[in-house]
Design a protein around this motif. Sequence first.
Motif, PDB file in Angstrom:
ATOM      1  N   ALA A   1     -64.988  36.498   8.169  1.00 33.77           N
ATOM      2  CA  ALA A   1     -63.542  36.254   8.176  1.00 33.77           C
ATOM      3  C   ALA A   1     -63.045  36.007   9.592  1.00 33.77           C
ATOM      4  O   ALA A   1     -62.205  35.119   9.833  1.00 33.77           O
ATOM      5  N   GLY A   2     -63.554  36.779  10.554  1.00 33.19           N
ATOM      6  CA  GLY A   2     -63.194  36.558  11.941  1.00 33.19           C
ATOM      7  C   GLY A   2     -63.627  35.190  12.425  1.00 33.19           C
ATOM      8  O   GLY A   2     -62.919  34.534  13.209  1.00 33.19           O
ATOM      9  N   ALA A   3     -64.803  34.733  11.960  1.00 41.11           N
ATOM     10  CA  ALA A   3     -65.295  33.419  12.358  1.00 41.11           C
ATOM     11  C   ALA A   3     -64.362  32.307  11.892  1.00 41.11           C
ATOM     12  O   ALA A   3     -64.101  31.347  12.626  1.00 41.11           O
ATOM     13  N   VAL A   4     -63.860  32.425  10.659  1.00 37.47           N
ATOM     14  CA  VAL A   4     -62.917  31.413  10.157  1.00 37.47           C
ATOM     15  C   VAL A   4     -61.662  31.392  11.025  1.00 37.47           C
ATOM     16  O   VAL A   4     -61.199  30.327  11.466  1.00 37.47           O
ATOM     17  N   ALA A   5     -61.107  32.565  11.292  1.00 40.57           N
ATOM     18  CA  ALA A   5     -59.893  32.634  12.113  1.00 40.57           C
ATOM     19  C   ALA A   5     -60.145  32.115  13.521  1.00 40.57           C
ATOM     20  O   ALA A   5     -59.323  31.377  14.090  1.00 40.57           O
ATOM     21  N   GLY A   6     -61.284  32.491  14.105  1.00 37.35           N
ATOM     22  CA  GLY A   6     -61.567  32.105  15.482  1.00 37.35           C
ATOM     23  C   GLY A   6     -61.775  30.616  15.655  1.00 37.35           C
ATOM     24  O   GLY A   6     -61.368  30.040  16.676  1.00 37.35           O
ATOM     25  N   THR A   7     -62.399  29.965  14.675  1.00 33.79           N
ATOM     26  CA  THR A   7     -62.609  28.525  14.788  1.00 33.79           C
ATOM     27  C   THR A   7     -61.318  27.743  14.552  1.00 33.79           C
ATOM     28  O   THR A   7     -61.030  26.782  15.261  1.00 33.79           O
ATOM     29  N   LEU A   8     -60.536  28.164  13.563  1.00 29.93           N
ATOM     30  CA  LEU A   8     -59.275  27.455  13.313  1.00 29.93           C
ATOM     31  C   LEU A   8     -58.316  27.602  14.487  1.00 29.93           C
ATOM     32  O   LEU A   8     -57.726  26.615  14.959  1.00 29.93           O
ATOM     33  N   LEU A   9     -58.154  28.829  14.976  1.00 25.21           N
ATOM     34  CA  LEU A   9     -57.260  29.034  16.114  1.00 25.21           C
ATOM     35  C   LEU A   9     -57.839  28.408  17.375  1.00 25.21           C
ATOM     36  O   LEU A   9     -57.098  27.838  18.193  1.00 25.21           O
ATOM     37  N   GLY A  10     -59.174  28.484  17.529  1.00 25.77           N
ATOM     38  CA  GLY A  10     -59.800  27.888  18.700  1.00 25.77           C
ATOM     39  C   GLY A  10     -59.556  26.401  18.774  1.00 25.77           C
ATOM     40  O   GLY A  10     -59.275  25.861  19.849  1.00 25.77           O
ATOM     41  N   GLY A  11     -59.654  25.709  17.647  1.00 26.71           N
ATOM     42  CA  GLY A  11     -59.385  24.282  17.649  1.00 26.71           C
ATOM     43  C   GLY A  11     -57.949  23.968  18.025  1.00 26.71           C
ATOM     44  O   GLY A  11     -57.678  23.033  18.788  1.00 26.71           O
ATOM     45  N   ARG A  12     -57.016  24.757  17.499  1.00 28.04           N
ATOM     46  CA  ARG A  12     -55.589  24.521  17.804  1.00 28.04           C
ATOM     47  C   ARG A  12     -55.284  24.778  19.279  1.00 28.04           C
ATOM     48  O   ARG A  12     -54.631  23.976  19.951  1.00 28.04           O
ATOM     49  N   ILE A  13     -55.759  25.915  19.788  1.00 26.22           N
ATOM     50  CA  ILE A  13     -55.472  26.261  21.182  1.00 26.22           C
ATOM     51  C   ILE A  13     -56.134  25.272  22.133  1.00 26.22           C
ATOM     52  O   ILE A  13     -55.529  24.830  23.120  1.00 26.22           O
ATOM     53  N   ALA A  14     -57.378  24.912  21.849  1.00 29.93           N
ATOM     54  CA  ALA A  14     -58.068  23.950  22.705  1.00 29.93           C
ATOM     55  C   ALA A  14     -57.374  22.596  22.684  1.00 29.93           C
ATOM     56  O   ALA A  14     -57.342  21.892  23.695  1.00 29.93           O
ATOM     57  N   GLY A  15     -56.807  22.229  21.520  1.00 30.71           N
ATOM     58  CA  GLY A  15     -56.070  20.977  21.446  1.00 30.71           C
ATOM     59  C   GLY A  15     -54.804  20.975  22.284  1.00 30.71           C
ATOM     60  O   GLY A  15     -54.323  19.924  22.698  1.00 30.71           O
ATOM     61  N   ARG A  16     -54.273  22.162  22.558  1.00 30.74           N
ATOM     62  CA  ARG A  16     -53.020  22.261  23.328  1.00 30.74           C
ATOM     63  C   ARG A  16     -53.250  22.468  24.816  1.00 30.74           C
ATOM     64  O   ARG A  16     -52.593  21.845  25.642  1.00 30.74           O
ATOM     65  N   ILE A  17     -54.168  23.359  25.179  1.00 30.61           N
ATOM     66  CA  ILE A  17     -54.341  23.679  26.602  1.00 30.61           C
ATOM     67  C   ILE A  17     -55.667  23.178  27.157  1.00 30.61           C
ATOM     68  O   ILE A  17     -55.891  23.250  28.367  1.00 30.61           O
ATOM     69  N   GLY A  18     -56.552  22.671  26.299  1.00 25.93           N
ATOM     70  CA  GLY A  18     -57.851  22.193  26.737  1.00 25.93           C
ATOM     71  C   GLY A  18     -58.950  23.202  26.449  1.00 25.93           C
ATOM     72  O   GLY A  18     -58.744  24.414  26.574  1.00 25.93           O
ATOM     73  N   GLY A  19     -60.102  22.693  26.073  1.00 30.56           N
ATOM     74  CA  GLY A  19     -61.211  23.565  25.716  1.00 30.56           C
ATOM     75  C   GLY A  19     -61.720  24.385  26.879  1.00 30.56           C
ATOM     76  O   GLY A  19     -62.042  25.568  26.729  1.00 30.56           O
ATOM     77  N   ARG A  20     -61.803  23.797  28.077  1.00 27.59           N
ATOM     78  CA  ARG A  20     -62.330  24.540  29.219  1.00 27.59           C
ATOM     79  C   ARG A  20     -61.394  25.669  29.635  1.00 27.59           C
ATOM     80  O   ARG A  20     -61.838  26.710  30.114  1.00 27.59           O
ATOM     81  N   ARG A  21     -60.106  25.478  29.458  1.00 22.88           N
ATOM     82  CA  ARG A  21     -59.153  26.545  29.783  1.00 22.88           C
ATOM     83  C   ARG A  21     -59.113  27.612  28.701  1.00 22.88           C
ATOM     84  O   ARG A  21     -58.819  28.783  28.976  1.00 22.88           O
ATOM     85  N   ALA A  22     -59.406  27.239  27.466  1.00 20.47           N
ATOM     86  CA  ALA A  22     -59.381  28.217  26.364  1.00 20.47           C
ATOM     87  C   ALA A  22     -60.644  29.062  26.297  1.00 20.47           C
ATOM     88  O   ALA A  22     -60.598  30.219  25.863  1.00 20.47           O
ATOM     89  N   LEU A  23     -61.779  28.502  26.739  1.00 23.20           N
ATOM     90  CA  LEU A  23     -63.057  29.186  26.544  1.00 23.20           C
ATOM     91  C   LEU A  23     -63.104  30.585  27.174  1.00 23.20           C
ATOM     92  O   LEU A  23     -63.657  31.507  26.551  1.00 23.20           O
ATOM     93  N   PRO A  24     -62.569  30.816  28.383  1.00 24.83           N
ATOM     94  CA  PRO A  24     -62.626  32.190  28.920  1.00 24.83           C
ATOM     95  C   PRO A  24     -61.949  33.222  28.021  1.00 24.83           C
ATOM     96  O   PRO A  24     -62.377  34.382  27.979  1.00 24.83           O
ATOM     97  N   TRP A  25     -60.900  32.830  27.305  1.00 32.00           N
ATOM     98  CA  TRP A  25     -60.239  33.778  26.408  1.00 32.00           C
ATOM     99  C   TRP A  25     -61.161  34.174  25.258  1.00 32.00           C
ATOM    100  O   TRP A  25     -61.187  35.345  24.850  1.00 32.00           O
ATOM    101  N   TRP A  26     -61.905  33.222  24.739  1.00 31.22           N
ATOM    102  CA  TRP A  26     -62.841  33.545  23.652  1.00 31.22           C
ATOM    103  C   TRP A  26     -64.002  34.399  24.180  1.00 31.22           C
ATOM    104  O   TRP A  26     -64.484  35.290  23.490  1.00 31.22           O
TER     105      TRP A  26
END
Length: 381
Positions: free
Chosen positions: A250-275
């Motif tokens: 369940a966490g994996a589903v949430a993390g991938t969906l939110l990860g895609g949205r956040i990366a689309g807004r601020i960039g994947g390289r900037r989002a990765l440290p948060w994950w």
Amino acid sequence: MTPRRPSHDGLTPAWAGAGAICAGVGLARFAYVPLFPAMVGAGWVDGGGAGLLGAANFTGYLLGVLAGRGLAGRLGVPRVLDLGMGLALVAFAACALDAGLAWFTLWRGLAGVAGGFLMALAGPAVQASVAPAQRGLAGGIVMAGAGGGIILAGLLVPPLLRGGLPAAWLGLAAGVGLVWLLARPAWPDPPALPAATAAQAVPRAGRLLLAYGLSGAGMVAPMVYLADLAVRGRGLPIEAGALAWMGFGAGAVAGTLLGGRIAGRIGGRRALPWWMAAQVAALTLALSPWWPALFLAAPLGGFAGIGATAVTLAAAREVAGAQAGVVWVRATAGYAVAQAGIGFALAGLFAATGESHAAVFGAGLALSAAAFGAAWAGRRG
């Protein structure tokens, strides 16, 4: 086959890609976790066969990742996606026959090849087939298929096992067939890269690849020992181990969906440290002797460790543009190599320390902290 033009009218290819990842990773790889104890209990394999079958699956996965892109260049993406789904279905069906360890090793290896094909191709093909503004969300949807497959396996395996091991393997084969039937009409079919673009040098993206590989290495501990930690390490009933694994999914589903949205807004390289920070927190919680912390660590681990795939996919697009598929294959191959190597190392550490969960999860925490450092260093490119 003439490639279709990229689709800009919706996310239908993303949902088809999610089906591919659900079958190839969530089922073909992770459905084996709850099945293995039943196989040992029925005498189909012994405990020594566990490492061999796991290594065969992971070796096949790596081979599929490395071969998938070149095969798609000759046959087209949809045909190779069909090949991956077909291999996964046949591999499940073949394992319904108790024909010895060599037989299972062959088919678990081919199931890994199937998963490698699907993981290498689905994400980049979907991103090339949707509008640029939708790529972050599309990547999250595709990679959510892994968590969805984990949850599906957790729901299917226990009732299927009531009919015996052959029924369980055949039921999973039928599940793959149903997913294939639903996803196939919407397979992404991106146009081939122009010769001039394909000939361009591909950025090395060293820090991104290092962070993603270290993340995979750090996630070996929860991916392999999470249920065992709950049952033997914390003294909880076996149902608690299954519940923890479902929480991971369940966490994996949430993390991938939110990860895609956040990366689309601020960039994947900037989002990765948060994950990666969330992954460090998950491994820290798993080390707590207070047993309820495990049920926080499980979904947080799935959120971070599997969610990082969607963030890294977006980052690959930022780094390499139209050639993101090359960077993604390199990242996925590095992830597979890291997990295979650390998997064997942790198995040795687990045995050498008298089956100490603290030792393997402590090693996972150290690797996750290193992943955070690499992601932080690469956040600005």
